[in-house]
Write a protein that holds these residues in place. Structure first.
Motif, short mmCIF file in Angstrom:
data_model
loop_
_atom_site.label_atom_id
_atom_site.label_comp_id
_atom_site.label_asym_id
_atom_site.label_seq_id
_atom_site.Cartn_x
_atom_site.Cartn_y
_atom_site.Cartn_z
N TYR A 232 0.82 -1.22 0.00
CA TYR A 232 0.00 0.00 0.00
C TYR A 232 0.86 1.27 0.00
CZ TYR A 232 -3.54 -3.37 1.53
OH TYR A 232 -4.38 -4.46 1.62
N ILE B 196 -0.24 4.59 -1.41
CA ILE B 196 -1.43 5.22 -0.83
C ILE B 196 -1.00 6.20 0.26
CG2 ILE B 196 -3.56 4.82 0.48
CD1 ILE B 196 -3.74 2.10 -0.92
N LEU C 242 -7.83 -3.25 6.48
CA LEU C 242 -7.35 -2.69 5.22
C LEU C 242 -7.41 -3.73 4.10
CD1 LEU C 242 -6.07 -0.15 3.94
CD2 LEU C 242 -3.83 -1.06 4.64
N GLN D 231 -10.75 -4.10 2.21
CA GLN D 231 -11.36 -2.96 1.53
C GLN D 231 -10.98 -2.88 0.05
OE1 GLN D 231 -13.62 -1.78 3.52
NE2 GLN D 231 -12.67 -3.05 5.11
N LYS D 232 -11.73 -2.05 -0.68
CA LYS D 232 -11.46 -1.82 -2.09
C LYS D 232 -11.29 -0.33 -2.32
CE LYS D 232 -15.04 -2.07 -4.87
NZ LYS D 232 -16.22 -2.59 -5.60
N ASP D 233 -10.50 0.01 -3.33
CA ASP D 233 -10.29 1.40 -3.74
C ASP D 233 -9.92 2.30 -2.56
OD1 ASP D 233 -10.95 0.74 -6.38
OD2 ASP D 233 -13.08 0.97 -5.97
N VAL D 234 -8.87 1.89 -1.83
CA VAL D 234 -8.39 2.69 -0.70
C VAL D 234 -7.65 3.92 -1.23
CG1 VAL D 234 -6.93 2.71 1.36
CG2 VAL D 234 -8.18 0.63 0.74
N ILE E 142 -4.87 6.44 4.20
CA ILE E 142 -4.80 5.77 5.49
C ILE E 142 -4.43 6.83 6.53
CG2 ILE E 142 -3.70 3.94 6.84
CD1 ILE E 142 -3.01 2.61 4.12
N ILE F 241 -9.13 4.63 7.74
CA ILE F 241 -9.08 4.21 6.34
C ILE F 241 -10.16 4.95 5.56
CG2 ILE F 241 -9.29 2.28 4.71
CD1 ILE F 241 -8.55 0.40 7.07
N CYS G 212 -11.78 4.68 1.94
CA CYS G 212 -11.78 3.75 0.81
C CYS G 212 -12.99 4.00 -0.09
CB CYS G 212 -11.74 2.31 1.31
SG CYS G 212 -13.05 1.88 2.46
N GLU G 213 -13.17 3.07 -1.05
CA GLU G 213 -14.20 3.23 -2.07
C GLU G 213 -14.14 4.63 -2.67
OE1 GLU G 213 -17.96 1.75 -0.63
OE2 GLU G 213 -17.05 -0.14 0.00
N ASN G 214 -12.88 5.03 -2.92
CA ASN G 214 -12.57 6.31 -3.54
C ASN G 214 -13.18 7.50 -2.80
OD1 ASN G 214 -10.91 5.53 -5.87
ND2 ASN G 214 -12.74 4.40 -6.45
#
Length: 381
Positions: free
Chosen positions: A29, A32, A78, A81-84, A87, A104, A106-108
């Motif tokens: 990650y 990110i 973490l 999850q999707k589309d992080v 953080i 977090i 996430c999901e854009n």
């Protein structure tokens, strides 16, 4: 006594080993925002434990109170999850001197997660007022998160707030949180849940969610792609320009026009004067006869509005430079002002904005250039 000390030392060494594994797990990650910061915090925990072990000053409290337990729980969440997109992200909140930290995002940007690794008794005691003076209960925190989410919209929507618990919690607390608007989940029985897609993209495999968007802001790149000879059936070419040959290949494999038609269906299409004028200039300079005709037909469907005079707060902090030029900033700012989803292939702008901590409501598609006039010098496949 010596046996007890030896056991404590062993527990500390296990924690150190855990910390090193967590740093390795977070490597995936690294791109990110916030991930490397968490790695540094974990490393600080490791160094502290190594120090007290090496100086024979280790105590059980050092092991039991280590934040590595929290970071272990955070990494577990973490991975579900999707589309992080971030953080340990800070969000400004009215009446707070410091930002609210979200573990977090996430999901854009459409989902905020808080990780709670405290045991059930301490959570219940705090919720019932049996905690140290000034300590916030989990209910207080839930209310604070909802308040902050209402002030930090993403895609013109309030982010969904989810609290993950490492232990089971009482039904009464669950009901209170549900009333507030926070979803409470336990990691022990949680399965990865498909969520809404925030930054929409036809190039990934996730199910795009734009049904509740009524207005679309068309970027220059989208209007050019829509009228291109490539997206309108003329793809069997090898051009002198390798990038056009590559676009033709992609179009044969994954036609773009049906994707855009599906998105446009039933929507109000708009663009700003800057986008329209730039589009017209490119069409006049580079388009073939059929592309010019399609441009005329497209603009009969699109409302042209004045440029925004003030950049909205959501993107006012974006620094111009590199992939972010004043024209692009004006077009995306127009979309936000009009509460429209911007359709674009300008990945550079979106990526640069993300690096500055800004999520712009967009649907990103593959780029397609005007190619009709290039066909005279191209080789037919």
């Amino acid at each position: 006594m010596e046996i007890c000390e030896e056991n404590i030392k062993k527990l500390a060494e296990e924690k150190i080993f855990l910390g090193k594994n967590l740093i390795e797990q977070l490597d995936q990650y690294k791109t990110i925002p916030g991930a490397q910061k968490i790695q540094r915090k974990i490393n600080q925990e490791i160094k502290f434990l190594q120090k007290v072990v090496s100086t024979n000053s280790i105590k059980l409290n050092h092991v039991m109170c280590s934040n590595l337990t929290h970071y272990q729980f955070l990494v577990k969440i973490l991975e579900l999850q999707k589309d992080v997109v971030h953080i340990d992200c800070g969000f400004p909140v009215e009446e707070r001197n410091n930002p609210l930290r979200v573990d977090i995002v996430c999901e854009n940007g459409l989902k905020w997660i808080k990780a709670i690794a405290r045991n059930s008794k301490s959570l219940t005691d705090a919720a019932n007022g049996r905690a140290s003076y000034g300590a916030k209960s989990i209910i207080d925190q839930a209310e604070e998160f909802i308040y902050a989410a209402n002030q930090n919209l993403c895609m013109f929507r309030k982010p969904k707030v989810v609290f993950y618990f490492s232990h089971e919690i009482e039904n009464e607390i669950l009901e209170d949180m549900k009333e507030i608007g926070v979803e409470a989940l336990s990691i022990t029985n949680q399965q990865p849940l498909p969520g809404d897609v925030g930054v929409l993209n036809d190039e990934d495999n996730s199910e795009t969610d734009y049904a509740d968007v009524s207005t679309l802001n068309l970027d220059i790149t989208t209007m050019l792609a829509y009228i291109s000879s490539l997206t309108n059936g003329s793809t069997n070419w090898s051009f002198r320009e390798p990038i056009l040959t590559e676009q033709a290949k992609r179009e044969r494999e994954s036609p773009l026009k049906p994707v855009l038609d599906k998105i446009f269906e039933g929507k109000r299409l708009i663009c700003c004067e800057t986008a329209f004028q730039s589009f017209q200039d490119i069409v006049n300079l580079l388009a073939g006869d059929m592309e010019k005709q399609r441009a005329k037909e497209l603009m009969e469907r699109v409302e042209i509005h004045k440029d925004v005079q003030e950049i909205p707060n959501e993107v006012s902090v974006i620094n111009v430079g590199g992939k972010i030029n004043p024209r692009s900033l004006k077009i995306f700012a127009f979309g936000i002002t009009m509460k429209a989803l911007t359709i674009t292939s300008n990945k550079g702008f979106i990526r640069s904005a993300k690096m500055q901590g800004i999520n712009v409501p967009v649907f990103i598609h593959q780029a397609r250039a005007l190619t009709e006039s290039k066909e005279t010098t191209a080789q037919r496949l």
